[in-house]
Design an enzyme around this catalytic site. Structure first.
Site, PDB file in Angstrom:
ATOM      1  N   ASP A  57       0.902  -1.533   0.588  1.00 47.70           N
ATOM      2  CA  ASP A  57       0.069  -0.035  -0.149  1.00 47.70           C
ATOM      3  C   ASP A  57       0.659   1.052   0.189  1.00 47.70           C
ATOM      4  OD1 ASP A  57      -2.362  -1.174   0.316  1.00 47.70           O
ATOM      5  OD2 ASP A  57      -2.008  -1.764   2.548  1.00 47.70           O
TER       6      ASP A  57
ATOM      7  N   TYR B 209       6.199  -9.701   6.866  1.00 48.38           N
ATOM      8  CA  TYR B 209       6.642  -8.515   6.936  1.00 48.38           C
ATOM      9  C   TYR B 209       7.248  -8.153   8.187  1.00 48.38           C
ATOM     10  CZ  TYR B 209       3.580  -7.168   2.932  1.00 48.38           C
ATOM     11  OH  TYR B 209       2.945  -7.004   1.556  1.00 48.38           O
TER      12      TYR B 209
END
Length: 330
Positions: free
Chosen positions: A68, A137
């Site tokens: 994003d 992540y």
């Protein structure tokens, strides 16, 4: 062996890369907005002398995980289908293989916030998105117990609170396994927020020197200073899953932080996991602390079967909840 598409005589390339997401509006191409995919595809068209929107040679990238706005990647993976003749245009006067020439030319043309690690011919069955086994992540925070280093402002979130890592780890442990993360993520139309989290934990990076004690001279020691590692003292959330739905990681981080600073308790977090519904209290935290660190793939002979299996409808056995996995790209 190269991967062929529905058209004959096409080569599938695997591209490994990294980027600082701070100045990008995410990965995916959008009109008149700077994105990672847009920058790379524009450069590819220029290097390979292909007109924009060429129907025979679209030069479209397929990525392992669509990040994003503001999110970074230290190791991202994508693939590109291309005809051999067009790929050869990258060579020019360089006396190297076409993939090497494309790697060198692309790196020189791209802006400094994108780095190409490697370009090579993908093995048969490889799909950057669907063949992936898991994504890792890491979210980095400098809390009140950390020394804030302004050089890390673009990839670390600073908060003026002390974080209770024990409480945050109790919350993170609940996320491990196959769950519907509907309280923390947004599905695509017809998609699902069911994901399998394999590992999730919070830790504080130990404060340690870059130069070992035995490597220091008396002069350096007498000054009372040893070079620290850049991340010493930071609080890091590491999460590994088969895939992530939109805003899932940052929303989980935000919820854990609320527990860590005492605004919420573990029962609240358990309730959010038990009732997968967005209701406003579990929105995403700021993006700059999040980095896609790794994408794992199976052995070459399992790439095609993995890609086929991951397209199947995903369900939770205990509830019957289901949906297609069309958010698998994250």
């Amino acid at each position: 062996m190269s991967e062929t598409t529905n058209e004959t005589c096409r080569i599938r390339l695997r591209i490994d890369l990294a980027y600082d997401g701070g100045a990008f509006f995410g990965w995916a191409t959008q009109p008149a907005i700077r994105t990672v995919q847009g920058e790379i595809e524009t450069a590819l068209h220029r290097i390979l002398h292909v007109e924009a929107n060429d129907p025979d040679e679209p030069l479209r990238l397929v990525v392992a995980g669509r990040t994003d706005t503001g999110v970074h990647a230290s190791h991202q993976v994508c693939h590109l289908d291309i005809s051999p003749a067009v790929l050869e245009r990258a060579v020019g006067h360089m006396q190297v293989p076409a993939t090497t020439a494309l790697e060198h030319r692309l790196q020189r043309l791209l802006p400094s916030d994108i780095a190409i690690h490697h370009i090579g011919v993908a093995p048969s069955g490889f799909d950057a998105r669907f063949s992936a086994l898991e994504r890792t992540y890491v979210y980095r925070i400098a809390d009140r117990g950390s020394e804030v280093d302004p050089r890390l402002a673009g990839c670390v979130l600073h908060i003026d609170d002390d974080l209770d890592l024990d409480a945050m780890n109790r919350a993170a442990a609940v996320t491990i396994g196959l769950h519907d993360f509907g309280s923390f993520a947004t599905p695509n139309p017809g998609g699902t927020t069911i994901r399998e989290v394999k590992r999730a934990f919070w830790t504080r990076v130990p404060s340690r020197p870059l130069i070992p004690d035995e490597g220091l001279s008396d002069t350096v020691t007498s000054r009372g200073y040893i070079v620290p590692t850049l991340e010493s003292g930071l609080v890091c959330f590491t999460i590994v899953a088969d895939a992530f739905a939109r805003n899932m990681v940052r929303s989980l981080v935000n919820a854990c932080v609320q527990v860590g600073i005492g605004k919420r308790d573990l029962d609240w977090f358990l309730g959010k996991m038990a009732t997968p519904k967005r209701e406003g209290s579990t929105g995403p935290i700021a993006p700059q602390g999040l980095t896609l660190e790794h994408v794992a793939y199976p052995a070459n002979d399992l790439l095609a079967s993995r890609a086929q299996a991951i397209r199947a409808v995903r369900t939770l056995p205990e509830t019957g909840t289901s949906g297609t996995d069309d958010t698998q790209e994250r």
